[in-house]
Design an enzyme around this catalytic site. Sequence first.
Site, PDB file in Angstrom:
ATOM      1  N   GLY A  11       0.891  -1.030   0.140  1.00 43.47           N
ATOM      2  CA  GLY A  11       0.178  -0.243  -0.031  1.00 43.47           C
ATOM      3  C   GLY A  11       0.842   1.290   0.363  1.00 43.47           C
ATOM      4  O   GLY A  11       1.770   0.976   0.693  1.00 43.47           O
ATOM      5  N   ARG A  72       1.360  -5.823  -5.077  1.00 40.65           N
ATOM      6  CA  ARG A  72       1.385  -6.597  -4.393  1.00 40.65           C
ATOM      7  C   ARG A  72       1.697  -7.181  -5.291  1.00 40.65           C
ATOM      8  O   ARG A  72       0.848  -7.652  -6.076  1.00 40.65           O
ATOM      9  CB  ARG A  72       0.018  -6.532  -3.292  1.00 40.65           C
ATOM     10  CG  ARG A  72      -0.211  -5.320  -2.629  1.00 40.65           C
ATOM     11  CD  ARG A  72      -1.101  -5.927  -1.603  1.00 40.65           C
ATOM     12  NE  ARG A  72      -0.944  -5.211  -0.046  1.00 40.65           N
ATOM     13  CZ  ARG A  72      -1.812  -3.802  -0.033  1.00 40.65           C
ATOM     14  NH1 ARG A  72      -2.837  -3.733  -0.991  1.00 40.65           N
ATOM     15  NH2 ARG A  72      -2.053  -3.101   0.948  1.00 40.65           N
ATOM     16  N   ASP A 103       6.005  -4.374   6.457  1.00 39.62           N
ATOM     17  CA  ASP A 103       6.271  -5.507   6.350  1.00 39.62           C
ATOM     18  C   ASP A 103       6.637  -6.822   5.802  1.00 39.62           C
ATOM     19  O   ASP A 103       7.520  -7.839   5.412  1.00 39.62           O
ATOM     20  CB  ASP A 103       6.248  -5.588   7.988  1.00 39.62           C
ATOM     21  CG  ASP A 103       4.654  -5.983   8.010  1.00 39.62           C
ATOM     22  OD1 ASP A 103       4.022  -6.057   7.670  1.00 39.62           O
ATOM     23  OD2 ASP A 103       4.328  -6.091   9.619  1.00 39.62           O
ATOM     24  N   THR A 125       3.928   2.744   5.455  1.00 38.25           N
ATOM     25  CA  THR A 125       2.748   2.205   5.385  1.00 38.25           C
ATOM     26  C   THR A 125       1.863   3.239   6.744  1.00 38.25           C
ATOM     27  O   THR A 125       2.919   3.963   7.787  1.00 38.25           O
ATOM     28  CB  THR A 125       2.628   0.941   5.909  1.00 38.25           C
ATOM     29  OG1 THR A 125       1.591   0.970   6.239  1.00 38.25           O
ATOM     30  CG2 THR A 125       3.395   1.060   7.499  1.00 38.25           C
ATOM     31  N   ASP A 127      -0.297   2.810   8.603  1.00 40.55           N
ATOM     32  CA  ASP A 127      -0.465   2.669   9.889  1.00 40.55           C
ATOM     33  C   ASP A 127       0.393   2.101  10.989  1.00 40.55           C
ATOM     34  O   ASP A 127       0.690   2.111  12.247  1.00 40.55           O
ATOM     35  CB  ASP A 127      -1.164   0.274   9.027  1.00 40.55           C
ATOM     36  CG  ASP A 127      -2.050   0.737   8.290  1.00 40.55           C
ATOM     37  OD1 ASP A 127      -2.697   0.964   8.478  1.00 40.55           O
ATOM     38  OD2 ASP A 127      -2.754  -0.795   8.087  1.00 40.55           O
ATOM     39  N   ASP A 129       2.960   0.165  11.603  1.00 42.19           N
ATOM     40  CA  ASP A 129       2.341  -1.145  12.668  1.00 42.19           C
ATOM     41  C   ASP A 129       3.904  -1.947  12.438  1.00 42.19           C
ATOM     42  O   ASP A 129       3.129  -2.883  12.207  1.00 42.19           O
ATOM     43  CB  ASP A 129       1.234  -1.749  11.798  1.00 42.19           C
ATOM     44  CG  ASP A 129       0.825  -1.838  10.444  1.00 42.19           C
ATOM     45  OD1 ASP A 129       2.116  -1.445   9.811  1.00 42.19           O
ATOM     46  OD2 ASP A 129       0.285  -2.374  11.065  1.00 42.19           O
ATOM     47  N   ARG A 171      -5.481  -2.315   9.568  1.00 41.54           N
ATOM     48  CA  ARG A 171      -6.805  -3.419   9.682  1.00 41.54           C
ATOM     49  C   ARG A 171      -5.906  -4.043  11.141  1.00 41.54           C
ATOM     50  O   ARG A 171      -6.839  -4.897  11.314  1.00 41.54           O
ATOM     51  CB  ARG A 171      -5.563  -4.539   8.447  1.00 41.54           C
ATOM     52  CG  ARG A 171      -6.447  -5.265   7.977  1.00 41.54           C
ATOM     53  CD  ARG A 171      -6.192  -5.954   6.904  1.00 41.54           C
ATOM     54  NE  ARG A 171      -5.206  -5.720   6.126  1.00 41.54           N
ATOM     55  CZ  ARG A 171      -4.180  -5.256   5.120  1.00 41.54           C
ATOM     56  NH1 ARG A 171      -5.078  -5.878   4.469  1.00 41.54           N
ATOM     57  NH2 ARG A 171      -3.131  -4.490   4.592  1.00 41.54           N
TER      58      ARG A 171
HETATM   59  O1  F6P Z   1      -1.810   0.623   4.088  1.00 43.75           O
HETATM   60  C1  F6P Z   1      -2.371   0.087   4.964  1.00 43.75           C
HETATM   61  C2  F6P Z   1      -3.869   0.058   5.123  1.00 43.75           C
HETATM   62  O2  F6P Z   1      -4.587   1.487   4.557  1.00 43.75           O
HETATM   63  C3  F6P Z   1      -4.471  -0.856   6.079  1.00 43.75           C
HETATM   64  O3  F6P Z   1      -4.877   0.078   6.217  1.00 43.75           O
HETATM   65  C4  F6P Z   1      -6.027  -1.427   5.004  1.00 43.75           C
HETATM   66  O4  F6P Z   1      -6.440  -2.242   4.819  1.00 43.75           O
HETATM   67  C5  F6P Z   1      -5.538  -1.332   3.319  1.00 43.75           C
HETATM   68  O5  F6P Z   1      -4.336  -0.878   3.726  1.00 43.75           O
HETATM   69  C6  F6P Z   1      -6.001  -1.492   2.062  1.00 43.75           C
HETATM   70  O6  F6P Z   1      -5.154  -1.278   1.444  1.00 43.75           O
HETATM   71  P1  F6P Z   1      -5.422  -1.565  -0.474  1.00 43.75           P
HETATM   72  O7  F6P Z   1      -7.348  -1.229  -0.806  1.00 43.75           O
HETATM   73  O8  F6P Z   1      -5.005  -0.723  -1.208  1.00 43.75           O
HETATM   74  O9  F6P Z   1      -5.698  -3.285  -0.414  1.00 43.75           O
END
Ligand code: F6P
Length: 319
Positions: A11, A72, A103, A125, A127, A129, A171
């Site tokens: 992301g 991804r 990670d 990220t 997050d 995290d 998440r």
């Molecule tokens: O970048 C992390 C994050 O924003 C999470 O909090 C979220 O669940 C996820 O990515 C959503 O990513 P995408 O819509 O790109 O799958």
Amino acid sequence: MKRIAVLTSGGDAPGMNPAIRAVVRKGIYEGLEVYGVYNGYQGLIEGKMEPMTLGFVGDIIQRGGTKLYSARCPEFRTEEGQKKALEQIKKHQIDGIVIIGGDGSYQGSMVLTKHGIPCVGVPGTIDNDIPGTDYTLGFDTALNTVVEAIDKIRDTATSHERTFIIEVMGRDAGDIAVWAGLAGGAETILIPEVNESMESIVQRLESGSSRGKKHSIIIVAEGVMSGNEFADRLKEHTAMDTRVSVLGHIQRGGTPSARDRVMASQFGAKAVEVLLQGTGGRAIGLRHNQVVDYDMKEAFEGKHELDLSMYHLSKELSI
Ligand code: F6P
């Protein structure tokens, strides 16, 4: 080490562009050639890479997203995909790689490191995290986006004397929810790390309204449940006039904050320094306000710990 590469993966996060800029410019400053790989690991597999110039990374320090694009890449999890990527790395004579991402992105880079291509991870990220670092690029910008949204929602919440449920990203981690909730004066914050009963949530909302509060703000981290689901559950317990606002991907975009630009510059430059020592399997991070490098395994074998004192403080202040 003569030629290194940089890619962004997973992301996206505000701060990735200034981090790319730092890697490219620090690399060139140190006499290296720096290649940019497009579309993360997918680009590595397909050989989508080219030499970066100082100018290529000009005018991006203030831009959200990533100029190298991100993805991804399930194919990279297969041996076949990894083999293709290693062939491309050899073909382009890349001696080391800086991976900017979460990670999950680091795990891929361990594979390359094991095959003799040293990789260094830069935490990117929203997050916040990644285990082993107190800060990840994009968090500050995302946080400010959320707080700005809360302030705006609060205006309309007050006018109509409503309860607002605001769903934020996260998440697996409640960092965005807790920091934004504290900064935005939320009455209730729901995070994956803490299980609060509906009775106690309702009791706090009702005690607020009985002492004259005109509105309530509830922040729900998406990892707990969706804002709409929480609204449905809340309806079973109260007759409060409730609305839901899902902030979604606006949290991932926008001009990186000054903090994200500074951190990105420091992290990116540090990653090049670590690669220059010929060491791979390292992750860059912030610990006690110092930029450090540490064993990348910690990032996916360790556990990210949210500072719960802020969660408790927010409760104390929203009585
Ligand atoms: O970048 C992390 C994050 O924003 C999470 O909090 C979220 O669940 C996820 O990515 C959503 O990513 P995408 O819509 O790109 O799958």
